[in-house]
Design a protein around this motif. Structure first.
Motif, PDB file in Angstrom:
ATOM      1  N   ASN A 151       0.829  -1.202   0.000  1.00  0.00           N
ATOM      2  CA  ASN A 151       0.000   0.000   0.000  1.00  0.00           C
ATOM      3  C   ASN A 151       0.860   1.248   0.000  1.00  0.00           C
ATOM      4  N   HIS A 152       0.241   2.384  -0.273  1.00  0.00           N
ATOM      5  CA  HIS A 152       0.934   3.668  -0.268  1.00  0.00           C
ATOM      6  C   HIS A 152       1.214   4.067   1.182  1.00  0.00           C
ATOM      7  N   PHE A 153       2.505   4.221   1.498  1.00  0.00           N
ATOM      8  CA  PHE A 153       2.876   4.485   2.890  1.00  0.00           C
ATOM      9  C   PHE A 153       4.293   5.040   2.916  1.00  0.00           C
ATOM     10  N   HIS A 154       4.507   6.082   3.691  1.00  0.00           N
ATOM     11  CA  HIS A 154       5.868   6.544   3.958  1.00  0.00           C
ATOM     12  C   HIS A 154       5.869   7.374   5.233  1.00  0.00           C
ATOM     13  N   VAL A 155       7.006   7.926   5.591  1.00  0.00           N
ATOM     14  CA  VAL A 155       7.171   8.571   6.880  1.00  0.00           C
ATOM     15  C   VAL A 155       6.159   9.693   7.096  1.00  0.00           C
ATOM     16  N   GLN A 156       5.702  10.339   6.057  1.00  0.00           N
ATOM     17  CA  GLN A 156       4.757  11.436   6.191  1.00  0.00           C
ATOM     18  C   GLN A 156       3.380  11.107   5.615  1.00  0.00           C
ATOM     19  N   HIS A 157       3.155   9.831   5.402  1.00  0.00           N
ATOM     20  CA  HIS A 157       1.836   9.378   4.938  1.00  0.00           C
ATOM     21  C   HIS A 157       1.561   8.025   5.599  1.00  0.00           C
ATOM     22  N   GLY A 158       1.050   8.067   6.807  1.00  0.00           N
ATOM     23  CA  GLY A 158       0.873   6.854   7.599  1.00  0.00           C
ATOM     24  C   GLY A 158      -0.571   6.485   7.856  1.00  0.00           C
ATOM     25  N   ALA A 159      -1.449   6.790   6.903  1.00  0.00           N
ATOM     26  CA  ALA A 159      -2.871   6.511   7.104  1.00  0.00           C
ATOM     27  C   ALA A 159      -3.151   5.030   7.334  1.00  0.00           C
ATOM     28  N   ASP A 160      -2.281   4.159   6.831  1.00  0.00           N
ATOM     29  CA  ASP A 160      -2.497   2.721   6.968  1.00  0.00           C
ATOM     30  C   ASP A 160      -1.754   2.130   8.175  1.00  0.00           C
ATOM     31  N   GLY A 161      -1.551   2.945   9.192  1.00  0.00           N
ATOM     32  CA  GLY A 161      -0.868   2.448  10.383  1.00  0.00           C
ATOM     33  C   GLY A 161      -1.599   1.284  11.038  1.00  0.00           C
ATOM     34  N   GLY A 162      -2.926   1.311  11.024  1.00  0.00           N
ATOM     35  CA  GLY A 162      -3.693   0.208  11.589  1.00  0.00           C
ATOM     36  C   GLY A 162      -3.521  -1.077  10.809  1.00  0.00           C
ATOM     37  N   LEU A 163      -3.488  -0.955   9.486  1.00  0.00           N
ATOM     38  CA  LEU A 163      -3.283  -2.128   8.649  1.00  0.00           C
ATOM     39  C   LEU A 163      -1.865  -2.681   8.827  1.00  0.00           C
ATOM     40  N   LEU A 164      -0.897  -1.786   8.976  1.00  0.00           N
ATOM     41  CA  LEU A 164       0.472  -2.218   9.250  1.00  0.00           C
ATOM     42  C   LEU A 164       0.537  -3.005  10.561  1.00  0.00           C
ATOM     43  N   ALA A 165      -0.136  -2.519  11.590  1.00  0.00           N
ATOM     44  CA  ALA A 165      -0.141  -3.215  12.871  1.00  0.00           C
ATOM     45  C   ALA A 165      -0.775  -4.594  12.749  1.00  0.00           C
ATOM     46  N   GLN A 166      -1.834  -4.685  11.938  1.00  0.00           N
ATOM     47  CA  GLN A 166      -2.474  -5.982  11.729  1.00  0.00           C
ATOM     48  C   GLN A 166      -1.532  -6.938  11.004  1.00  0.00           C
ATOM     49  N   CYS A 167      -0.823  -6.438  10.025  1.00  0.00           N
ATOM     50  CA  CYS A 167       0.149  -7.263   9.312  1.00  0.00           C
ATOM     51  C   CYS A 167       1.227  -7.765  10.273  1.00  0.00           C
ATOM     52  N   ALA A 168       1.700  -6.897  11.157  1.00  0.00           N
ATOM     53  CA  ALA A 168       2.726  -7.295  12.117  1.00  0.00           C
ATOM     54  C   ALA A 168       2.209  -8.401  13.032  1.00  0.00           C
ATOM     55  N   GLU A 169       0.970  -8.288  13.438  1.00  0.00           N
ATOM     56  CA  GLU A 169       0.373  -9.297  14.311  1.00  0.00           C
ATOM     57  C   GLU A 169       0.258 -10.646  13.603  1.00  0.00           C
ATOM     58  N   LEU A 170      -0.020 -10.599  12.305  1.00  0.00           N
ATOM     59  CA  LEU A 170      -0.219 -11.819  11.525  1.00  0.00           C
ATOM     60  C   LEU A 170       1.065 -12.356  10.904  1.00  0.00           C
ATOM     61  N   GLY A 171       2.158 -11.596  10.975  1.00  0.00           N
ATOM     62  CA  GLY A 171       3.396 -12.007  10.329  1.00  0.00           C
ATOM     63  C   GLY A 171       3.379 -11.824   8.828  1.00  0.00           C
ATOM     64  N   VAL A 172       2.549 -10.898   8.361  1.00  0.00           N
ATOM     65  CA  VAL A 172       2.426 -10.594   6.938  1.00  0.00           C
ATOM     66  C   VAL A 172       3.328  -9.414   6.593  1.00  0.00           C
TER      67      VAL A 172
END
Length: 291
Positions: A191-212
């Motif tokens: 997904n579109h993501f960088h240091v100044q565009h973190g709208a998908d922080g929740g999705l990132l956290a979910q990926c970390a939890e799932l090992g994705v």
């Protein structure tokens, strides 16, 4: 910041449970052209960049069949520069977008077109099986708002046939991510993501939890979200690093499942990007960048 470090300095990640890749990889989008509508770049330079990337320890290359400009095509550059492929080289590709007459990937493949796109990628890359295939959803619009199950089921079937090793999804929201996971294992989200565009922080956290794996596109800014280089430069000055190196180091620090794939058509920029794998930001740096 210039060093003789390789991509391995950024650590590694076990993609899909069986493919170990260095977390600092390479995106092939900018090999054929700087922008989708820009002039074609020199293919010899593109192949030199690919070969140097591998020399610097990059073993995860992200590409797509629609990364092309005229006769300069990312798939063909990869095949000519790197085939026969090293055993540890992971090549990821994306299917879904279709180019319009203007060269912009504004169309979207139907379910019955996806097999042909996957088979074309296999042929063009010279592979019997693709390591990772993303279903790229939508055009240049934000994620969400449409079901993806019917299309993802096609890719899941190709995985069962042995044409694809692992599956990913790109430009998706949480609901689409869940829809895909209900059909087949999802190894990576792009997904579109960088240091100044973190709208998908929740999705990132979910990926970390799932090992994705979470693999941001436009990691150095792009589209309607360019980087504020002045802000990054203040942190970079403390490390003798460029703003782009700081942006990449921030991504690698943000999550252990983050895989950065900066792209470039320049040997100098490639060296600079890979050197960012060795940059360690302090707590003060991170707090300043996310304030």
């Amino acid at each position: 910041m210039t060093t003789n470090l390789t991509a391995a300095a950024g650590g590694d990640f076990l993609l899909g449970g069986d493919l170990r890749v260095n977390r600092l990889g390479f995106g092939a989008m900018r090999l054929p052209t700087g922008t989708f509508a820009g002039p074609a770049r020199d293919p010899e330079t593109g192949m030199a960049v690919l070969r140097r990337a591998v020399e610097l320890g990059v073993n995860h290359i992200d590409t797509a069949g629609f990364y092309e400009r005229g006769d300069v095509r990312a798939h063909e550059l990869i095949r000519e520069a790197l085939s026969p492929y090293a055993d540890d080289l992971v090549i990821a590709t994306k299917v879904g977008p279709l180019r319009g007459p203007d060269g912009i990937p504004s169309g979207e493949a139907t379910p019955d077109q996806l097999r042909g796109l996957v088979e074309e990628d296999l042929r063009r890359l010279g592979l019997d099986r693709l390591d990772l295939v993303y279903l790229r959803v939508g055009g240049l619009t934000p994620p969400g708002g449409e079901p993806i199950g019917e299309r993802f089921e096609v890719l899941a079937g190709l995985r069962e046939e042995g044409l694809i090793r692992h599956l990913g999804v790109s430009n998706v929201d949480a609901a689409q991510f869940a829809e895909a996971r209900a059909i087949a294992p999802v190894t990576a989200v792009q997904n579109h993501f960088h240091v100044q565009h973190g709208a998908d922080g929740g999705l990132l956290a979910q990926c970390a939890e799932l090992g994705v794996a979470f693999v941001p596109y436009f990691p150095l800014g792009g589209g309607d979200r360019p980087l504020d280089r002045d802000r990054l430069a203040k942190v970079g000055a403390r490390h003798q690093a460029t703003p782009e190196q700081v942006a990449l180091a921030w991504l690698l620090a943000a999550s252990p499942v983050m895989l950065a794939i900066p792209g470039t058509g320049s040997l100098d920029h490639l060296e600079e990007n890979v050197a960012a794998a060795g940059l360690r930001l302090t707590e003060e740096d991170l707090a300043e960048l996310t304030a």
